[in-house]
Design a protein around this motif. Structure first.
Motif, PDB file in Angstrom:
ATOM      1  N   TRP A  84       0.920  -1.254   0.046  1.00 45.18           N
ATOM      2  CA  TRP A  84      -0.123  -0.204  -0.092  1.00 45.18           C
ATOM      3  C   TRP A  84       0.702   1.043   0.025  1.00 45.18           C
ATOM      4  O   TRP A  84       1.669   1.363   0.658  1.00 45.18           O
ATOM      5  N   VAL A  90       4.357   3.849  -9.069  1.00 49.21           N
ATOM      6  CA  VAL A  90       3.788   2.903  -8.142  1.00 49.21           C
ATOM      7  C   VAL A  90       3.571   1.713  -9.301  1.00 49.21           C
ATOM      8  O   VAL A  90       2.436   1.955  -9.763  1.00 49.21           O
ATOM      9  N   VAL A 148      -2.888   2.431  -3.520  1.00 46.89           N
ATOM     10  CA  VAL A 148      -2.943   3.177  -2.729  1.00 46.89           C
ATOM     11  C   VAL A 148      -4.402   3.877  -2.444  1.00 46.89           C
ATOM     12  O   VAL A 148      -5.885   3.328  -2.554  1.00 46.89           O
ATOM     13  N   THR A 206      -6.006   7.122   0.240  1.00 44.88           N
ATOM     14  CA  THR A 206      -6.225   8.795   0.201  1.00 44.88           C
ATOM     15  C   THR A 206      -6.662   8.789   1.339  1.00 44.88           C
ATOM     16  O   THR A 206      -8.189   8.123   1.803  1.00 44.88           O
TER      17      THR A 206
END
Length: 292
Positions: free
Chosen positions: A71, A98, A104, A106
């Motif tokens: 992650w 990435v 990902v 956020t």
């Protein structure tokens, strides 16, 4: 972004709103306020510099590119700017930093918008409470490896919360938060993708702290937007008394910090976005009529 014509009797016409961000970061909110008849003003209080020691960040990015993380967690749009700058230095796009197998996450819509605009898929983001607390609420227990680039003054809550779920967290300082202005040699220079940061019809007027203090003393500022916990601390240092000016916090962490240091928070935006801040301002002024 919500169109100005959808607002009726919003109470913002003629209101003077001080935004505690640099002009470029204030433009989306300033544009919306201008369209609603308010007068946005800018008081830059906080700026950002590259981390003095780049070795830990570069080493973590090498691990990221090599697929060593499950992650990557992004907690601010400034972190995105750091990664954009780092990718540019390597001659690649941010999306190429990435690997496809690295998910990902956020915590805010602005960061998500930027990440998705450069080709990254955001696998996890809180829908309700858009903060570190909100992300932890939707994070599932994991023993995966997490890359967490943050500000030097970031609260340990996100790092510790992720670790408490079993994650192996690599937290590195991506940038330093400093009083405005940042030094020229250390200032972040990466620009966000065009179309993500909306330009206002005109650059909002920028005040100095002295000019802002004069306006506060004269009672000619209706609201001041604290855009971060660090901005709230600077507001308290510069303006111990806000008079009739209402303090609007961009989110719960900012509101909590403002209250902790003795600032009275009139309202907290439910979403840390221009629309969310406008809605918070409307909740204050809609029933008061427009200023004479």
């Amino acid at each position: 972004m919500r169109r100005p014509e959808t607002h009726e009797l919003n109470g913002l016409t003629g209101r003077r709103v001080l935004i505690t961000r640099t002009a470029d970061r204030a433009r989306p909110l300033a544009s919306l306020l201008t369209g609603l008849g308010a007068e946005p003003l800018v008081l830059p209080l906080i700026d950002f510099e590259k981390a003095g020691n780049q070795v830990p960040l570069d080493a973590a990015l090498d691990r990221l590119v090599a697929g060593d993380f499950d992650w990557m967690v992004i907690s601010s749009i400034t972190t995105v700017r750091v990664l954009l700058e780092k990718a540019s230095q390597r001659g690649i796009a941010l999306a190429d930093l990435v690997p496809a197998d690295t998910k990902v996450a956020t915590i805010g819509p602005s960061s998500r918008q930027v990440l998705e605009s450069v080709g990254l898929t955001v696998a996890l983001a809180p829908a309700e409470v858009q903060s570190a607390e909100g992300l932890l609420a939707v994070w599932e227990a994991s023993n995966g490896r997490v890359f967490l680039p943050q500000a030097d003054i970031a609260s340990p809550g996100l790092r510790d919360g992720l670790a408490a779920t079993g994650a192996d967290v690599t937290s590195v300082v991506a940038y330093h938060t400093v009083d405005y202005p940042a030094s020229a040699e250390l200032r972040l220079t990466a620009e966000l993708p065009s179309g993500v940061v909306l330009s206002a019809p005109d650059v909002p007027a920028t005040l100095s702290p002295e000019e802002a203090r004069t306006a506060l003393d004269a009672g000619t500022l209706d609201a001041i937007v604290a855009a971060s916990p660090s901005a709230a601390r600077r507001i308290a240092q510069l303006f111990p008394a806000l008079g009739t000016c209402r303090l609007v916090a961009i989110g719960r962490p900012t509101a909590a910090e403002a209250s902790r240091i003795g600032l009275a928070v009139a309202v907290t935006a439910k979403e840390p976005t221009p629309d969310g801040i406008v809605a918070a301002l409307e909740s204050i002024f809609a029933n008061e009529g427009n200023p004479q």
